[in-house]
Design a protein around this motif. Sequence first.
Motif, PDB file in Angstrom:
ATOM      1  N   PHE A  51      38.483  38.043  41.434  1.00 43.12           N
ATOM      2  CA  PHE A  51      37.998  38.962  42.463  1.00 43.12           C
ATOM      3  C   PHE A  51      39.020  40.065  42.641  1.00 43.12           C
ATOM      4  O   PHE A  51      40.148  39.991  42.132  1.00 43.12           O
ATOM      5  N   ALA A  52      38.633  41.121  43.328  1.00 44.13           N
ATOM      6  CA  ALA A  52      39.459  42.330  43.432  1.00 44.13           C
ATOM      7  C   ALA A  52      40.834  42.064  44.039  1.00 44.13           C
ATOM      8  O   ALA A  52      41.771  42.808  43.772  1.00 44.13           O
ATOM      9  N   GLY A  53      40.994  41.014  44.800  1.00 43.06           N
ATOM     10  CA  GLY A  53      42.269  40.721  45.443  1.00 43.06           C
ATOM     11  C   GLY A  53      43.237  39.894  44.615  1.00 43.06           C
ATOM     12  O   GLY A  53      44.345  39.591  45.063  1.00 43.06           O
ATOM     13  N   ASP A  54      42.856  39.535  43.388  1.00 38.18           N
ATOM     14  CA  ASP A  54      43.708  38.667  42.572  1.00 38.18           C
ATOM     15  C   ASP A  54      45.096  39.257  42.314  1.00 38.18           C
ATOM     16  O   ASP A  54      46.110  38.552  42.441  1.00 38.18           O
ATOM     17  N   ALA A  55      45.169  40.518  41.943  1.00 32.24           N
ATOM     18  CA  ALA A  55      46.471  41.121  41.618  1.00 32.24           C
ATOM     19  C   ALA A  55      47.392  41.109  42.830  1.00 32.24           C
ATOM     20  O   ALA A  55      48.580  40.767  42.708  1.00 32.24           O
ATOM     21  N   ALA A  56      46.863  41.453  43.994  1.00 28.17           N
ATOM     22  CA  ALA A  56      47.674  41.451  45.214  1.00 28.17           C
ATOM     23  C   ALA A  56      48.125  40.035  45.561  1.00 28.17           C
ATOM     24  O   ALA A  56      49.274  39.829  45.987  1.00 28.17           O
ATOM     25  N   ARG A  57      47.257  39.061  45.368  1.00 30.80           N
ATOM     26  CA  ARG A  57      47.625  37.656  45.653  1.00 30.80           C
ATOM     27  C   ARG A  57      48.763  37.214  44.726  1.00 30.80           C
ATOM     28  O   ARG A  57      49.734  36.618  45.185  1.00 30.80           O
ATOM     29  N   ARG A  58      48.618  37.503  43.443  1.00 27.38           N
ATOM     30  CA  ARG A  58      49.678  37.108  42.492  1.00 27.38           C
ATOM     31  C   ARG A  58      50.992  37.809  42.836  1.00 27.38           C
ATOM     32  O   ARG A  58      52.061  37.192  42.786  1.00 27.38           O
TER      33      ARG A  58
END
Length: 121
Positions: A51-58
Amino acid sequence: MPGLSLIVPAADGARFYAALEAATAASALGRPARLFLQGEAAALLRTPVSFAGDAARRAAGQPDLASLIAEAMAMGVRLIVCQSGLALAGMTANELAPQVRAGGLVSFLAEAGAGDQMVVY
C-alpha cells in the motif's frame, strides 16, 4: 478472554494496516483476533501485497503491509476475505495466501463469540 472481530469495508490500505495492528496487539495480549475484508477491501490482498504507506513505514522502522500480515498470521490472527469482494476485485480464492480463507459476512458474524468486541475500520 473475549475476542476481537474487525471489519475492513473499503480498499483503504491505511485502515487495513491499522486494523492489523489492533489485531496483533490483541493477539499479543492473548485475545483471539479476526479480520474480515469486506467488498472492495478484498483487493488489498492482491499480490504483491502493498500500500502507499509502505515506504514511510519501512523508513520509520515499521513493517510494510505484507510483513505485518505475515506477523499477524504467525500470531494466530485469522484473516477472512469476502467472497463477493473477491468477485468485485476480479480475484479467486486460489490467489490468496494459504492461511487466508474466503468467507461471507454471515459466517463471520456467526463465528463471533458472545463477548467479542466488533470494530469496523
